[in-house]
Design a protein around this motif. Structure first.
Motif, PDB file in Angstrom:
ATOM      1  N   GLU A  76      -1.517 -14.517   4.205  1.00  0.00           N
ATOM      2  CA  GLU A  76      -1.832 -14.306   5.665  1.00  0.00           C
ATOM      3  C   GLU A  76      -2.793 -12.831   5.443  1.00  0.00           C
ATOM      4  N   TYR A  77      -3.619 -12.903   6.578  1.00  0.00           N
ATOM      5  CA  TYR A  77      -4.427 -11.801   6.992  1.00  0.00           C
ATOM      6  C   TYR A  77      -3.776 -10.496   7.650  1.00  0.00           C
ATOM      7  N   LEU A  78      -3.561  -9.704   6.866  1.00  0.00           N
ATOM      8  CA  LEU A  78      -2.884  -8.489   7.537  1.00  0.00           C
ATOM      9  C   LEU A  78      -3.877  -7.528   8.431  1.00  0.00           C
ATOM     10  N   SER A  79      -3.331  -7.435   9.573  1.00  0.00           N
ATOM     11  CA  SER A  79      -4.097  -6.575  10.626  1.00  0.00           C
ATOM     12  C   SER A  79      -3.812  -5.167  10.320  1.00  0.00           C
ATOM     13  N   GLY A  80      -4.544  -4.101  10.396  1.00  0.00           N
ATOM     14  CA  GLY A  80      -4.313  -2.898  10.240  1.00  0.00           C
ATOM     15  C   GLY A  80      -5.107  -2.147   9.557  1.00  0.00           C
ATOM     16  N   THR A  81      -4.902  -0.794   9.192  1.00  0.00           N
ATOM     17  CA  THR A  81      -5.987   0.136   8.377  1.00  0.00           C
ATOM     18  C   THR A  81      -5.279  -0.056   7.022  1.00  0.00           C
ATOM     19  N   GLU A  82      -6.249  -0.143   5.940  1.00  0.00           N
ATOM     20  CA  GLU A  82      -5.940  -0.391   4.546  1.00  0.00           C
ATOM     21  C   GLU A  82      -5.988   1.040   3.881  1.00  0.00           C
ATOM     22  N   PHE A  83      -4.952   1.175   3.150  1.00  0.00           N
ATOM     23  CA  PHE A  83      -5.193   2.502   2.533  1.00  0.00           C
ATOM     24  C   PHE A  83      -4.931   2.314   0.889  1.00  0.00           C
ATOM     25  N   VAL A  84      -5.140   3.285   0.017  1.00  0.00           N
ATOM     26  CA  VAL A  84      -5.468   3.379  -1.399  1.00  0.00           C
ATOM     27  C   VAL A  84      -4.272   4.431  -1.692  1.00  0.00           C
ATOM     28  N   VAL A  85      -3.110   4.183  -2.661  1.00  0.00           N
ATOM     29  CA  VAL A  85      -2.343   5.015  -2.887  1.00  0.00           C
ATOM     30  C   VAL A  85      -2.117   5.172  -4.492  1.00  0.00           C
ATOM     31  N   GLY A 134       3.063   5.655 -16.453  1.00  0.00           N
ATOM     32  CA  GLY A 134       1.498   5.589 -16.361  1.00  0.00           C
ATOM     33  C   GLY A 134       0.917   5.551 -15.052  1.00  0.00           C
ATOM     34  N   PRO A 135      -0.099   5.482 -15.106  1.00  0.00           N
ATOM     35  CA  PRO A 135      -0.986   5.224 -13.765  1.00  0.00           C
ATOM     36  C   PRO A 135      -0.795   3.871 -13.057  1.00  0.00           C
ATOM     37  N   ALA A 136      -1.120   3.844 -11.651  1.00  0.00           N
ATOM     38  CA  ALA A 136      -1.022   2.617 -10.772  1.00  0.00           C
ATOM     39  C   ALA A 136      -1.871   3.013  -9.536  1.00  0.00           C
ATOM     40  N   HIS A 137      -2.648   1.795  -8.860  1.00  0.00           N
ATOM     41  CA  HIS A 137      -3.255   1.711  -8.026  1.00  0.00           C
ATOM     42  C   HIS A 137      -2.781   0.982  -6.945  1.00  0.00           C
ATOM     43  N   LEU A 138      -2.505   1.319  -6.056  1.00  0.00           N
ATOM     44  CA  LEU A 138      -1.800   0.418  -4.931  1.00  0.00           C
ATOM     45  C   LEU A 138      -2.741   0.307  -3.729  1.00  0.00           C
ATOM     46  N   GLU A 139      -2.983  -1.009  -3.030  1.00  0.00           N
ATOM     47  CA  GLU A 139      -3.572  -1.130  -1.864  1.00  0.00           C
ATOM     48  C   GLU A 139      -2.634  -1.694  -0.999  1.00  0.00           C
ATOM     49  N   ILE A 140      -2.522  -0.835   0.118  1.00  0.00           N
ATOM     50  CA  ILE A 140      -1.494  -1.115   1.156  1.00  0.00           C
ATOM     51  C   ILE A 140      -1.997  -0.779   2.713  1.00  0.00           C
ATOM     52  N   ILE A 141      -1.673  -1.945   3.335  1.00  0.00           N
ATOM     53  CA  ILE A 141      -2.034  -2.108   4.765  1.00  0.00           C
ATOM     54  C   ILE A 141      -0.963  -1.750   5.657  1.00  0.00           C
ATOM     55  N   MET A 142      -1.230  -0.660   6.620  1.00  0.00           N
ATOM     56  CA  MET A 142      -0.454  -0.044   7.462  1.00  0.00           C
ATOM     57  C   MET A 142      -0.342  -1.227   8.650  1.00  0.00           C
ATOM     58  N   THR A 143       0.581  -1.984   8.866  1.00  0.00           N
ATOM     59  CA  THR A 143       0.453  -3.155   9.887  1.00  0.00           C
ATOM     60  C   THR A 143       1.268  -2.249  11.144  1.00  0.00           C
ATOM     61  N   SER A 144       1.265  -2.947  12.225  1.00  0.00           N
ATOM     62  CA  SER A 144       2.016  -2.530  13.488  1.00  0.00           C
ATOM     63  C   SER A 144       3.548  -2.534  12.943  1.00  0.00           C
TER      64      SER A 144
END
Length: 420
Positions: free
Chosen positions: A195-204, A265-275
């Motif tokens: 599903e397409y998640l609505s919201g702003t996407e962040f990198v952590v 070790g390192p990790a790269h996460l892409e997270i959307i802040m939904t409502s």
């Protein structure tokens, strides 16, 4: 001559070069382990084997590769690129070095399994379908309604990702992805629809040691619809710990790391802040790419690179301040430009205006004058990236918007008769 204790970097391509330089500066040789016989085409131009004491080519036998590595007295085995994650896990296990184990390797690399694993830990995730055939996908999208994302179960960057508004679009995307050869030169193993998640996407971006995690830098994605591509990422802007969303992103990211068994070790996460709160897009159990580490240092005084070196060479110091937020007094952005034209590039006529911006720090030219310019539809056709950093957040924001304004037809000059 006695060898220095080495660090093995599995598929030490692209941004992993910075990691090799940092370990060398800390007094450790680096050995590159190549997980495949052939190097993926999009990495061949970025190789610098001068950074490495040796290059070991893995032929499928983990024990044999571990035996070759033993001669270098390794203190760590780290994935340098996405496709090296599983071999790095296996070599850590075979050599007894600190690692994440192989039990969840498949989940760390395979997107639909990753989402299921995170959901099983009780964390919010997107609804998804592991696609078996077109009819199944069409029916699922019709039931779900709205917009969905169709992508390969294994890929990197934004290779093969399609945003689809209708079941017919999803089926067409499935047809393209299921038969395609991915960025690693391999035929796609499967397709997932989410599903397409609505919201702003962040990198952590994080680094872990012994199950303790540290956020090294956080970014907000900026997106545009361009050249027929929806949600093309055209930039990232740094997110300070003072932002009210930062602590929620950090807490959720750490829970995802735990769910996927990432202790080192390192990790790269892409997270959307939904409502409803944070929701995982995907995780890569490796460094963030695109030279982000360079700009992270300008913002926070640290990056995934130096914290990864510290986690493996001086774990006590790493753990001593793992829980403290990074310094947040700088601001940075990277703009990822998109050419609307195709043809032999003659110049970037407006580049001088970019270089005069107050926050300008540098650029990564992927297409230079004289080379073929392609219409930008994904990361592999991106012509250049611009880096910005300044003590004042408003200056960075203004300059980023200026770069976005300048980008377009007037930014590129191609030979006559070659316009796209």
């Amino acid at each position: 001559m006695t060898r220095r204790h080495a660090v093995a970097i599995v598929d030490g391509f692209a941004s992993a070069a910075r990691l090799a330089k940092a370990f060398d500066a800390a007094g450790h040789d680096c050995v590159r382990v190549q997980s495949t016989l052939d190097i993926p085409a999009h990495y061949r131009s970025e190789l610098d084997l001068g950074l490495y004491a040796d290059n070991l080519v893995h032929t499928g036998d983990v024990a044999a590769t571990a035996a070759l590595l033993a001669d270098y007295r390794p203190i760590a085995v780290i994935a340098g690129a996405e496709q090296g994650v599983e071999l790095a896990d296996a070599l850590c296990e075979a050599t007894g070095l600190p690692g994440n184990g192989t039990a969840l390797s498949h989940a760390r690399r395979t997107k639909d399994v990753q989402t299921r694993t995170v959901a099983a830990a009780g964390l919010p995730t997107a609804r998804q379908l592991t696609v078996e055939n077109a009819a199944q996908l069409e029916a699922w999208h019709a039931r779900l309604g709205g917009r969905v994302v169709v992508k390969p179960v294994r890929s990197a960057r934004n290779d093969g990702v399609s945003v689809c508004d209708s079941p017919a679009e999803s089926v067409a995307a499935y047809g393209r992805v299921s038969s395609a050869v991915n960025a690693f030169g391999l035929r796609n193993e499967g397709v997932v629809a989410q599903e397409y998640l609505s919201g702003t996407e962040f990198v952590v971006n994080t680094v872990s040691r012994d199950g303790r995690h540290r956020v090294t830098d956080t970014w907000r994605y900026q997106k545009i619809d361009v050249n027929g591509v929806r949600d093309r990422i055209n930039g990232i802007l740094s997110l300070p710990p003072s932002d009210p969303r930062w602590s929620r992103l950090r807490e959720y990211a750490f829970s995802v790391l735990d769910a996927l068994g990432i202790a080192h070790g390192p990790a790269h996460l892409e997270i959307i802040m939904t409502s409803a709160g944070p929701c995982l897009v995907e995780l890569g159990a490796r460094l963030c790419g695109s030279d982000v580490a360079r700009y992270a240092v300008l913002v926070t005084g640290e990056s995934q690179i130096d914290r990864t070196v510290q986690a493996y060479t001086d774990p006590d110091s790493f753990l001593a301040d793992a829980d403290s937020p990074y310094r947040g007094d700088g601001h940075a952005a990277m703009a990822f430009l998109a050419s609307p034209l195709e043809g032999r590039l003659t110049s970037y006529p407006l580049l001088g205006e970019v270089e005069r911006l107050d926050s300008y720090q540098g650029m990564a030219l992927r297409v230079t004058p004289g080379q073929q310019l392609r219409r930008t539809v994904d990361d592999s056709t991106e012509p250049l990236a611009i880096g910005l950093a300044h003590a004042d957040a408003a200056t960075v924001e203004k300059d980023f918007q200026t770069v976005c304004y300048l980008d377009g037809y007037g930014f590129y000059e191609v030979e006559q008769g070659h316009h796209g």
